[in-house]
Write a protein that holds these residues in place. Sequence first.
Motif, PDB file in Angstrom:
ATOM      1  N   ALA A 173     -52.325   8.335 -35.984  1.00 32.08           N
ATOM      2  CA  ALA A 173     -52.208   8.528 -35.110  1.00 32.08           C
ATOM      3  C   ALA A 173     -52.026   8.414 -33.781  1.00 32.08           C
ATOM      4  N   PHE A 174     -53.086   7.263 -33.354  1.00 40.31           N
ATOM      5  CA  PHE A 174     -53.116   6.531 -32.413  1.00 40.31           C
ATOM      6  C   PHE A 174     -51.918   5.188 -32.398  1.00 40.31           C
ATOM      7  N   LEU A 175     -51.678   4.869 -33.551  1.00 33.66           N
ATOM      8  CA  LEU A 175     -50.858   3.623 -33.827  1.00 33.66           C
ATOM      9  C   LEU A 175     -49.482   4.139 -32.868  1.00 33.66           C
ATOM     10  N   GLY A 176     -48.677   4.945 -33.449  1.00 32.57           N
ATOM     11  CA  GLY A 176     -48.159   5.479 -32.714  1.00 32.57           C
ATOM     12  C   GLY A 176     -48.054   6.186 -31.475  1.00 32.57           C
ATOM     13  N   TRP A 177     -48.844   6.778 -31.090  1.00 35.76           N
ATOM     14  CA  TRP A 177     -49.499   6.689 -29.867  1.00 35.76           C
ATOM     15  C   TRP A 177     -49.011   5.258 -28.653  1.00 35.76           C
ATOM     16  N   LEU A 178     -50.404   4.155 -29.305  1.00 38.16           N
ATOM     17  CA  LEU A 178     -49.421   3.532 -28.920  1.00 38.16           C
ATOM     18  C   LEU A 178     -48.369   2.512 -28.709  1.00 38.16           C
ATOM     19  N   ALA A 179     -48.107   3.085 -29.519  1.00 39.49           N
ATOM     20  CA  ALA A 179     -46.577   2.021 -30.292  1.00 39.49           C
ATOM     21  C   ALA A 179     -45.242   2.192 -28.772  1.00 39.49           C
ATOM     22  N   VAL A 180     -45.636   4.230 -28.823  1.00 40.23           N
ATOM     23  CA  VAL A 180     -44.494   4.916 -27.569  1.00 40.23           C
ATOM     24  C   VAL A 180     -45.271   4.365 -26.161  1.00 40.23           C
ATOM     25  N   PHE A 181     -46.123   4.396 -25.869  1.00 38.43           N
ATOM     26  CA  PHE A 181     -46.808   3.776 -24.586  1.00 38.43           C
ATOM     27  C   PHE A 181     -46.577   2.662 -24.172  1.00 38.43           C
ATOM     28  N   GLY A 205     -40.679   3.035 -30.379  1.00 40.74           N
ATOM     29  CA  GLY A 205     -41.824   3.016 -31.460  1.00 40.74           C
ATOM     30  C   GLY A 205     -42.552   3.070 -33.034  1.00 40.74           C
ATOM     31  N   ASN A 206     -41.420   4.153 -33.351  1.00 41.79           N
ATOM     32  CA  ASN A 206     -40.730   4.056 -35.034  1.00 41.79           C
ATOM     33  C   ASN A 206     -40.346   2.899 -35.890  1.00 41.79           C
ATOM     34  N   ALA A 207     -39.878   2.525 -35.101  1.00 50.37           N
ATOM     35  CA  ALA A 207     -39.107   0.544 -35.184  1.00 50.37           C
ATOM     36  C   ALA A 207     -40.164  -0.141 -35.249  1.00 50.37           C
ATOM     37  N   LEU A 208     -41.144   0.220 -34.425  1.00 46.59           N
ATOM     38  CA  LEU A 208     -42.570  -1.274 -34.046  1.00 46.59           C
ATOM     39  C   LEU A 208     -43.126  -1.111 -34.878  1.00 46.59           C
ATOM     40  N   PHE A 209     -43.749   0.477 -35.454  1.00 45.89           N
ATOM     41  CA  PHE A 209     -45.132   0.583 -36.405  1.00 45.89           C
ATOM     42  C   PHE A 209     -44.602   1.184 -37.479  1.00 45.89           C
ATOM     43  N   GLY A 210     -43.085   1.880 -37.377  1.00 47.75           N
ATOM     44  CA  GLY A 210     -43.204   2.705 -38.725  1.00 47.75           C
ATOM     45  C   GLY A 210     -43.293   1.810 -40.147  1.00 47.75           C
ATOM     46  N   ASN A 211     -42.513   1.397 -40.033  1.00 44.58           N
ATOM     47  CA  ASN A 211     -42.585  -0.112 -41.582  1.00 44.58           C
ATOM     48  C   ASN A 211     -43.938  -0.608 -41.679  1.00 44.58           C
ATOM     49  N   ASN A 268     -46.566   8.865 -37.246  1.00 44.30           N
ATOM     50  CA  ASN A 268     -46.067   8.060 -35.828  1.00 44.30           C
ATOM     51  C   ASN A 268     -45.464   8.293 -35.155  1.00 44.30           C
ATOM     52  N   ALA A 269     -44.271   8.796 -35.730  1.00 41.92           N
ATOM     53  CA  ALA A 269     -43.155   9.820 -35.061  1.00 41.92           C
ATOM     54  C   ALA A 269     -43.849  10.478 -34.002  1.00 41.92           C
ATOM     55  N   SER A 270     -45.320  11.208 -34.371  1.00 46.59           N
ATOM     56  CA  SER A 270     -45.949  12.804 -33.686  1.00 46.59           C
ATOM     57  C   SER A 270     -46.803  12.308 -32.817  1.00 46.59           C
ATOM     58  N   GLY A 271     -47.351  11.320 -33.001  1.00 40.39           N
ATOM     59  CA  GLY A 271     -48.361  10.259 -32.430  1.00 40.39           C
ATOM     60  C   GLY A 271     -47.803   9.597 -30.880  1.00 40.39           C
ATOM     61  N   GLY A 272     -46.371   9.390 -31.402  1.00 43.98           N
ATOM     62  CA  GLY A 272     -45.228   8.903 -30.338  1.00 43.98           C
ATOM     63  C   GLY A 272     -45.558   9.681 -29.231  1.00 43.98           C
ATOM     64  N   VAL A 273     -45.138  10.999 -29.607  1.00 47.75           N
ATOM     65  CA  VAL A 273     -44.461  11.939 -29.199  1.00 47.75           C
ATOM     66  C   VAL A 273     -45.773  12.215 -27.705  1.00 47.75           C
ATOM     67  N   LEU A 274     -47.021  11.883 -28.117  1.00 49.40           N
ATOM     68  CA  LEU A 274     -47.915  12.166 -27.094  1.00 49.40           C
ATOM     69  C   LEU A 274     -48.488  11.125 -26.829  1.00 49.40           C
ATOM     70  N   GLY A 275     -47.769   9.932 -26.821  1.00 48.42           N
ATOM     71  CA  GLY A 275     -48.252   8.740 -26.243  1.00 48.42           C
ATOM     72  C   GLY A 275     -46.902   8.544 -24.795  1.00 48.42           C
ATOM     73  N   LYS A 276     -45.532   9.466 -25.105  1.00 49.12           N
ATOM     74  CA  LYS A 276     -45.393   9.350 -24.217  1.00 49.12           C
ATOM     75  C   LYS A 276     -44.610  10.214 -23.295  1.00 49.12           C
TER      76      LYS A 276
END
Length: 235
Positions: A130-138, A146-152, A172-180
């Motif tokens: 969750a925090f990886l997705g959060w970091l990617a979108v931050f 963020g999905n392109a960066l850390f999804g794989n 990853n996508a859900s965590g990204g929303v919270l980092g947005k």
Amino acid sequence: MPWLILSVTVIVWVHFKVNAIGEIKVEWPGLHNAVFITTYGKPYAAIWTFQPLATGTAILVATLIFAALVRLSPDQLMRALAGTLKQIRLPLITTMIIVGLAYLMNYSGMAYTLGVGVASAGFLFPLLSAFLGWLAVFLSGSDTSGNALFGNLQVVAARELGLSPVLMAATNASGGVLGKMISPQNIVTGTATTELKGREGEVLAITFKHSIFLAFLLGLIVMAQQYLIPWIIPT
């Protein structure tokens, strides 16, 4: 009205698969199946999907429909589009660079190496996911980037640990929303369109604690899905 028109247009567009009309898949010369990554286990495909009627075109069509309904003149429409382009130019450039970096990480094997590395978190990886997705979108300001960066990376780590790749990719996508909500690019864009211009630091300070708490809560939910109720995960 703009949001209603946009929503209906995109729903119709996707439902009738308008985006697939005229689609061309191009195998990129000199790169397609030319790279073998050990952790991937097979040659890495490099296929560019050209869609002249992609979902972005649906958004353009929705814009034109709305402009016609409110009787905007061509000059007014062009001035609005120019103003929008000026407003989003920096987030747009950032997104392009991040997506380019994501491709570089994938084809060089960096994403797979990092995926194997973060898999060392073991049992706690769903929480970390969750925090990886959060970091990617931050960092990128975009859930797509963020999905392109850390999804794989998430999928590789999940397979290394015997976890659900579907769940980790979704996390990853859900965590990204919270980092947005705390992404500098989004805060600047939001304050620029409101009366909060110049108060970006204040907005960040207020939303940061909520962002961290919700990302942690998401991690706990993901751990419960993975270990307690795995039947809920789509296969």
